[in-house]
Design a protein around this motif. Structure first.
Motif, mmCIF file in Angstrom:
data_model
loop_
_atom_site.group_PDB
_atom_site.id
_atom_site.type_symbol
_atom_site.label_atom_id
_atom_site.label_comp_id
_atom_site.label_asym_id
_atom_site.label_seq_id
_atom_site.Cartn_x
_atom_site.Cartn_y
_atom_site.Cartn_z
ATOM 1 N N THR A 1 0.858 -1.179 0.000
ATOM 2 C CA THR A 1 0.000 0.000 0.000
ATOM 3 C C THR A 1 0.898 1.235 0.000
ATOM 4 O O THR A 1 2.029 1.192 0.485
ATOM 5 C CB THR A 1 -0.931 0.040 1.230
ATOM 6 O OG1 THR A 1 -0.145 -0.055 2.416
ATOM 7 C CG2 THR A 1 -1.938 -1.097 1.190
ATOM 8 N N ILE A 2 0.369 2.316 -0.533
ATOM 9 C CA ILE A 2 1.131 3.560 -0.641
ATOM 10 C C ILE A 2 0.319 4.657 0.014
ATOM 11 O O ILE A 2 -0.877 4.797 -0.257
ATOM 12 C CB ILE A 2 1.397 3.924 -2.117
ATOM 13 C CG1 ILE A 2 2.033 2.742 -2.842
ATOM 14 C CG2 ILE A 2 2.271 5.159 -2.217
ATOM 15 C CD1 ILE A 2 2.072 2.909 -4.346
ATOM 16 N N THR A 3 0.958 5.436 0.866
ATOM 17 C CA THR A 3 0.299 6.580 1.493
ATOM 18 C C THR A 3 1.257 7.757 1.481
ATOM 19 O O THR A 3 2.436 7.609 1.173
ATOM 20 C CB THR A 3 -0.102 6.269 2.954
ATOM 21 O OG1 THR A 3 1.071 5.895 3.682
ATOM 22 C CG2 THR A 3 -1.131 5.151 3.020
ATOM 23 N N GLY A 4 0.739 8.920 1.849
ATOM 24 C CA GLY A 4 1.571 10.105 1.966
ATOM 25 C C GLY A 4 1.657 10.873 0.674
ATOM 26 O O GLY A 4 0.815 10.747 -0.203
ATOM 27 N N GLY A 5 2.695 11.650 0.568
ATOM 28 C CA GLY A 5 2.886 12.511 -0.582
ATOM 29 C C GLY A 5 2.592 13.946 -0.196
ATOM 30 O O GLY A 5 2.278 14.240 0.949
ATOM 31 N N GLY A 6 2.688 14.845 -1.147
ATOM 32 C CA GLY A 6 2.501 16.262 -0.843
ATOM 33 C C GLY A 6 3.579 16.706 0.124
ATOM 34 O O GLY A 6 4.760 16.525 -0.109
ATOM 35 N N THR A 7 3.181 17.251 1.266
ATOM 36 C CA THR A 7 4.163 17.673 2.262
ATOM 37 C C THR A 7 4.578 16.519 3.170
ATOM 38 O O THR A 7 5.545 16.637 3.903
ATOM 39 C CB THR A 7 3.585 18.808 3.127
ATOM 40 O OG1 THR A 7 2.368 18.343 3.724
ATOM 41 C CG2 THR A 7 3.315 20.039 2.282
ATOM 42 N N ALA A 8 3.849 15.399 3.124
ATOM 43 C CA ALA A 8 4.200 14.223 3.928
ATOM 44 C C ALA A 8 5.084 13.284 3.111
ATOM 45 O O ALA A 8 4.969 13.222 1.885
ATOM 46 C CB ALA A 8 2.935 13.491 4.363
ATOM 47 N N PRO A 9 5.948 12.542 3.776
ATOM 48 C CA PRO A 9 6.767 11.574 3.027
ATOM 49 C C PRO A 9 5.894 10.504 2.370
ATOM 50 O O PRO A 9 4.819 10.188 2.863
ATOM 51 C CB PRO A 9 7.650 10.941 4.097
ATOM 52 C CG PRO A 9 7.502 11.771 5.310
ATOM 53 C CD PRO A 9 6.238 12.535 5.195
ATOM 54 N N LEU A 10 6.383 9.972 1.279
ATOM 55 C CA LEU A 10 5.707 8.870 0.603
ATOM 56 C C LEU A 10 6.075 7.592 1.353
ATOM 57 O O LEU A 10 7.247 7.325 1.588
ATOM 58 C CB LEU A 10 6.167 8.786 -0.845
ATOM 59 C CG LEU A 10 5.458 7.778 -1.727
ATOM 60 C CD1 LEU A 10 4.034 8.235 -2.009
ATOM 61 C CD2 LEU A 10 6.198 7.613 -3.035
ATOM 62 N N SER A 11 5.077 6.820 1.751
ATOM 63 C CA SER A 11 5.317 5.603 2.525
ATOM 64 C C SER A 11 4.834 4.394 1.741
ATOM 65 O O SER A 11 3.674 4.337 1.332
ATOM 66 C CB SER A 11 4.578 5.670 3.862
ATOM 67 O OG SER A 11 5.064 6.749 4.633
ATOM 68 N N VAL A 12 5.726 3.441 1.535
ATOM 69 C CA VAL A 12 5.409 2.197 0.835
ATOM 70 C C VAL A 12 5.435 1.092 1.886
ATOM 71 O O VAL A 12 6.484 0.813 2.468
ATOM 72 C CB VAL A 12 6.428 1.914 -0.289
ATOM 73 C CG1 VAL A 12 6.080 0.627 -1.011
ATOM 74 C CG2 VAL A 12 6.490 3.089 -1.265
ATOM 75 N N THR A 13 4.271 0.493 2.138
ATOM 76 C CA THR A 13 4.140 -0.503 3.202
ATOM 77 C C THR A 13 3.899 -1.881 2.620
ATOM 78 O O THR A 13 3.022 -2.060 1.779
ATOM 79 C CB THR A 13 2.973 -0.135 4.147
ATOM 80 O OG1 THR A 13 3.222 1.161 4.686
ATOM 81 C CG2 THR A 13 2.863 -1.138 5.282
ATOM 82 N N TYR A 14 4.692 -2.842 3.065
ATOM 83 C CA TYR A 14 4.531 -4.250 2.695
ATOM 84 C C TYR A 14 4.004 -4.985 3.920
ATOM 85 O O TYR A 14 4.541 -4.820 5.015
ATOM 86 C CB TYR A 14 5.865 -4.850 2.257
ATOM 87 C CG TYR A 14 6.487 -4.137 1.084
ATOM 88 C CD1 TYR A 14 6.051 -4.382 -0.208
ATOM 89 C CD2 TYR A 14 7.505 -3.210 1.270
ATOM 90 C CE1 TYR A 14 6.626 -3.727 -1.293
ATOM 91 C CE2 TYR A 14 8.072 -2.555 0.192
ATOM 92 C CZ TYR A 14 7.620 -2.814 -1.078
ATOM 93 O OH TYR A 14 8.183 -2.168 -2.151
ATOM 94 N N SER A 15 2.980 -5.817 3.750
ATOM 95 C CA SER A 15 2.357 -6.540 4.859
ATOM 96 C C SER A 15 2.747 -8.010 4.850
ATOM 97 O O SER A 15 3.105 -8.556 3.810
ATOM 98 C CB SER A 15 0.835 -6.426 4.764
ATOM 99 O OG SER A 15 0.442 -5.081 4.741
#
Length: 194
Positions: free
Chosen positions: A131-145
């Motif tokens: 899953t991918i979250t963040g971006g803009g002013t927040a860091p981009l986070s790539v999460t593996y489960s």
């Protein structure tokens, strides 16, 4: 006399045809030691390859997202809707808003369909849901489960070569975070500042 010599020669040759029990035990022991030495390195190299794939994929996701947003001039809306669902955009290229279709094409981003499986927002890389979250002013986070602890440790060691074990609980640094263990696996997030 000649017949006695022939008999002894035949007995000597017959004894030389096979292996003794001791020789067979020694050979089996040597093979066992070699397997014990080689097996962990084979398993470790598999974890190393998977760790490299997951880290490289996170880097590619961040680079793709950055290229799309630079081309489209939407850096302040990296994770919001002018472009659409982030995973669809990065992986399949299907979540592009019609207004941004031309700039997406000009960004020359290749969807990451070669390294991922899935559709919509259900993608996995190396059989680990991503899953991918963040971006803009927040860091981009790539999460593996559901990542095994050995693989999480291998990923952590790519960012901190002094790490030799994982913490018992959740841990966060500037480059990664991981959850507390659950049945021998965890979620790990690779944080990319773009």
């Amino acid at each position: 006399m000649k017949s006695l010599r022939t008999k002894f020669t035949r007995i000597g040759k017959a004894a030389q045809k096979g292996f003794t029990l001791i020789e067979l035990v020694v050979v089996v022991a040597v093979i066992g030691v070699l397997i014990a030495i080689v097996a962990p390195s084979i398993t470790g190299s598999r974890d190393g390859a998977n760790a490299q794939l997951l880290v490289r994929s996170a880097n590619s996701i961040a680079q793709n997202w950055q290229m799309i947003n630079q081309q489209c001039g939407t850096n302040s809306a990296v994770a919001t809707t002018p472009i659409g669902d982030m995973e669809d955009v990065v992986f399949g290229g299907t979540g592009i808003n019609a207004a941004y279709q031309a700039c997406y094409t000009q960004s020359r981003v290749l969807p990451l369909t070669e390294i991922s499986l899935g559709s919509g927002s259900n993608y996995s890389i190396a059989n680990y849901p991503v899953t991918i979250t963040g971006g803009g002013t927040a860091p981009l986070s790539v999460t593996y489960s559901n990542v095994p602890d050995t693989l999480v440790l291998n990923i952590v060691q790519r960012y901190d070569n002094t790490a030799d074990t994982l913490a018992a609980g959740a841990t966060t640094t500037g480059a990664y975070s991981y959850s507390a263990p659950s049945a021998g696996s965890r979620s790990i997030t690779i944080i990319k500042r773009i």
